[in-house]
Design a protein around this motif. Structure first.
Motif, PDB file in Angstrom:
ATOM      1  N   UNK A   1      57.631  35.603  40.582  1.00  0.00           N
ATOM      2  CA  UNK A   1      58.439  36.794  40.834  1.00  0.00           C
ATOM      3  C   UNK A   1      59.541  37.032  39.838  1.00  0.00           C
ATOM      4  N   UNK A   2      59.559  36.263  38.722  1.00  0.00           N
ATOM      5  CA  UNK A   2      60.653  36.379  37.764  1.00  0.00           C
ATOM      6  C   UNK A   2      60.371  37.414  36.666  1.00  0.00           C
ATOM      7  N   UNK A   3      59.106  37.871  36.578  1.00  0.00           N
ATOM      8  CA  UNK A   3      58.804  38.929  35.620  1.00  0.00           C
ATOM      9  C   UNK A   3      57.815  38.567  34.529  1.00  0.00           C
ATOM     10  N   UNK A   4      57.065  37.476  34.681  1.00  0.00           N
ATOM     11  CA  UNK A   4      56.120  37.046  33.642  1.00  0.00           C
ATOM     12  C   UNK A   4      54.991  38.060  33.459  1.00  0.00           C
ATOM     13  N   UNK A   5      54.414  38.507  34.570  1.00  0.00           N
ATOM     14  CA  UNK A   5      53.322  39.484  34.479  1.00  0.00           C
ATOM     15  C   UNK A   5      53.817  40.804  33.910  1.00  0.00           C
ATOM     16  N   UNK A   6      55.008  41.209  34.305  1.00  0.00           N
ATOM     17  CA  UNK A   6      55.591  42.439  33.768  1.00  0.00           C
ATOM     18  C   UNK A   6      55.742  42.342  32.257  1.00  0.00           C
ATOM     19  N   UNK A   7      56.192  41.191  31.784  1.00  0.00           N
ATOM     20  CA  UNK A   7      56.339  40.977  30.341  1.00  0.00           C
ATOM     21  C   UNK A   7      54.990  41.058  29.637  1.00  0.00           C
TER      22      UNK A   7
ATOM     23  N   UNK B   1      40.768  44.011  18.863  1.00  0.00           N
ATOM     24  CA  UNK B   1      40.661  44.236  20.302  1.00  0.00           C
ATOM     25  C   UNK B   1      41.734  43.421  21.021  1.00  0.00           C
ATOM     26  N   UNK B   2      42.258  43.984  22.110  1.00  0.00           N
ATOM     27  CA  UNK B   2      43.226  43.289  22.966  1.00  0.00           C
ATOM     28  C   UNK B   2      42.598  43.194  24.360  1.00  0.00           C
ATOM     29  N   UNK B   3      42.462  41.974  24.869  1.00  0.00           N
ATOM     30  CA  UNK B   3      41.731  41.734  26.115  1.00  0.00           C
ATOM     31  C   UNK B   3      42.689  41.224  27.192  1.00  0.00           C
ATOM     32  N   UNK B   4      42.687  41.891  28.344  1.00  0.00           N
ATOM     33  CA  UNK B   4      43.530  41.497  29.481  1.00  0.00           C
ATOM     34  C   UNK B   4      42.659  40.845  30.549  1.00  0.00           C
ATOM     35  N   UNK B   5      43.033  39.649  30.988  1.00  0.00           N
ATOM     36  CA  UNK B   5      42.277  38.935  32.021  1.00  0.00           C
ATOM     37  C   UNK B   5      43.249  38.323  33.021  1.00  0.00           C
ATOM     38  N   UNK B   6      43.003  38.546  34.315  1.00  0.00           N
ATOM     39  CA  UNK B   6      43.771  37.883  35.378  1.00  0.00           C
ATOM     40  C   UNK B   6      42.999  36.638  35.795  1.00  0.00           C
ATOM     41  N   UNK B   7      43.626  35.470  35.681  1.00  0.00           N
ATOM     42  CA  UNK B   7      42.940  34.205  35.957  1.00  0.00           C
ATOM     43  C   UNK B   7      43.098  33.806  37.419  1.00  0.00           C
TER      44      UNK B   7
ATOM     45  N   UNK C   1      46.084  36.250  29.069  1.00  0.00           N
ATOM     46  CA  UNK C   1      45.649  35.608  30.314  1.00  0.00           C
ATOM     47  C   UNK C   1      46.819  35.553  31.288  1.00  0.00           C
ATOM     48  N   UNK C   2      46.705  36.240  32.404  1.00  0.00           N
ATOM     49  CA  UNK C   2      47.800  36.289  33.375  1.00  0.00           C
ATOM     50  C   UNK C   2      47.556  35.316  34.529  1.00  0.00           C
ATOM     51  N   UNK C   3      48.606  34.578  34.876  1.00  0.00           N
ATOM     52  CA  UNK C   3      48.619  33.747  36.085  1.00  0.00           C
ATOM     53  C   UNK C   3      47.667  32.550  36.000  1.00  0.00           C
ATOM     54  N   UNK C   4      47.909  31.677  35.024  1.00  0.00           N
ATOM     55  CA  UNK C   4      47.153  30.417  34.922  1.00  0.00           C
ATOM     56  C   UNK C   4      47.897  29.337  35.722  1.00  0.00           C
ATOM     57  N   UNK C   5      47.159  28.577  36.507  1.00  0.00           N
ATOM     58  CA  UNK C   5      47.768  27.537  37.336  1.00  0.00           C
ATOM     59  C   UNK C   5      47.444  26.124  36.853  1.00  0.00           C
ATOM     60  N   UNK C   6      46.436  26.007  36.026  1.00  0.00           N
ATOM     61  CA  UNK C   6      46.062  24.693  35.516  1.00  0.00           C
ATOM     62  C   UNK C   6      45.324  24.867  34.187  1.00  0.00           C
TER      63      UNK C   6
END
Length: 458
Positions: free
Chosen positions: A122-128, A145-151, A200-205
């Motif tokens: 909730x601190x703004x990483x995805x927004x950045x 090319x610019x590729x957006x992926x939610x992990x 790559x957004x939201x990597x946990x491991x």
């Protein structure tokens, strides 16, 4: 689908010929009336000759167009994906410009292959990351090319491959049916020939990028990988070249974000602006909390409502609208992802200290030993274990390190951020309610739940 370039003008030429043929058909009745002797002679030889010549030429044109149309084996192809997709987001980004400039410089000016962006939920990483993606929509800066992926927390490698494949033209149904290894090979072959940016957004491991087909940027990279995570340790496991922590907002930045979500007439009362700043400060600079609270207060126009809100956030924040449903559950993901019950118990213990209390590391470890959280069979080993646990909590952005100005050695102390502390107490309160509702003797409760309950009572 889009018509191929060689086909593009054919339909319009056909339409033009149809129009001219229609005109000839309309004029034909007049020309027929000019014929005599069973149609073998004309009352106006010149007119009939010119009309017949037009018809003969038009027949040739039509035959030529039909033959041209028959030669088209393929008339249309799939529309290629744009090199980058614009992601909807708020126009005004508060408190992120400085870190954005640093990350952007690494992307377009420096030889940096893998960039990690980490910080509390909730601190703004995805927004950045969205801001970085959308910046490329204005100019690709030499990338193909610019590729957006939610992990997300549980990576779906098939979905990751589909998102990447879609951007590089591998999105037909037959390709989707291929195995993960086959698709990885296809992706690798195409990306190896391109200059790409993978977001790559939201990597946990740790994720093996080669497993999905992404070439690892080398020491002199032409391509870049940028990812967000809550855990600094993920940055290490991903072998990043540069890491950036997204910090909590300053009081000034927090107020700017908070004020942006309030109706202008709310601040017209002379007493409310000061009370609103107190409420904003209780959010601890966490953008998610600031947005949630400001939206809940956006129509509150009396000082009494604002004073109540400030007291509620100070004493029972979980009861405030949205905090227990939108803010704390997001933060709890980080708590739930800690490696063991022991480490979760150590974090809960930190919530017993007052707000903003600077906790000496060694004293904290001694308390953990005294309450049986750590194995004290070997004094040297148990202190090392305590420092190791503190490191895990710091790297998970659940504890904060600060210099101890009173310690001449310049050692670090730790503290629990106000919002994290409230989240932990919210978890403990839920456990206490559960314990009050069920007879413990007849309830299969885990050891760490009992520890939480004991800590809360203490």
């Amino acid at each position: 689908m889009k018509r191929l370039s060689q086909v593009q003008g054919w339909p319009s030429r056909v339409e033009a010929e149809e129009t001219e043929v229609g005109e000839l058909l309309r004029d034909s009745s007049q020309e027929i009336e000019k014929l005599c002797l069973g149609g073998y002679c004309s009352k106006n030889f010149k007119s009939s000759y010119e009309f017949g010549k037009k018809v003969a030429n038009k027949l040739q044109d039509v035959v030529k167009l039909k033959d041209e149309g028959r030669d088209f084996e393929v008339v249309a192809g799939k529309v290629p994906e744009p090199p980058t997709d614009l992601i909807p987001m708020q126009q005004t980004i508060v408190g992120l410009q400085s870190i954005f400039d640093k990350v952007w410089k690494c992307l377009v000016e420096e030889e940096v292959g893998i960039i990690g962006i980490y910080g509390t939920g909730g601190v703004g990483k995805t927004t950045l990351l969205k801001q970085i993606n959308n910046k490329f929509c204005n100019k690709l800066q030499g990338f193909d090319v610019v590729i957006w992926v939610v992990v997300s927390k549980v990576p779906n490698f098939e979905k990751i491959q589909e998102d990447i494949g879609k951007k590089i033209g591998l999105n037909d149904e037959s390709w989707k049916k291929r195995s993960l290894q086959e698709k990885a090979g296809d992706i690798f072959k195409i990306l190896s020939s391109k200059k790409f940016v993978l977001l790559l957004d939201d990597i946990w491991k740790w994720i093996d990028l080669t497993e999905v087909g992404v070439p690892i940027p080398n020491s002199k990279p032409v391509s870049k990988v940028v990812f967000t995570t809550r855990f600094f340790e993920v940055c290490g496991s991903m072998n990043t070249n540069k890491d950036f922590k997204v910090e909590y907002l300053t009081d000034e930045e927090a107020w700017k974000l908070f004020e942006k979500n309030l109706k202008s007439e709310v601040l017209e009362h002379p007493d409310i602006p000061q009370l609103a700043k107190v409420v904003a400060k209780e959010c601890g600079g966490l953008p998610l909390a600031l947005v949630t609270v400001s939206r809940a207060m956006s129509c509150k126009k009396t000082p009494q409502e604002w004073r109540y809100a400030a007291n509620l956030l100070r004493n029972s924040a979980s009861e405030f609208a949205g905090m227990g449903t939108e803010v704390y559950p997001v933060l709890k993901f980080s708590y739930d992802s800690l490696p063991s019950d022991k480490i979760r118990s150590c974090l809960v213990y930190c919530s017993l200290y007052p707000e903003d209390f600077l906790i000496n590391k060694q004293q904290l470890i001694e308390c953990w030993i005294g309450d049986g959280f750590l194995d004290d069979s070997s004094r040297g080993d148990v202190y090392d274990q305590g420092y190791y646990i503190i490191g895990i909590l710091v790297h998970a952005c659940l504890l904060e390190e600060e210099k101890d100005i009173e310690d001449p050695r310049g050692d670090y102390v730790v503290k629990l951020h106000d919002v994290i502390r409230d989240m932990v107490l919210w978890i403990v309160n839920d456990i206490e309610a559960l314990q009050n509702a069920v007879v413990i003797v007849n309830y299969d409760v885990s050891l760490h739940d009992l520890i939480y309950f004991t800590c809360f009572i203490v």
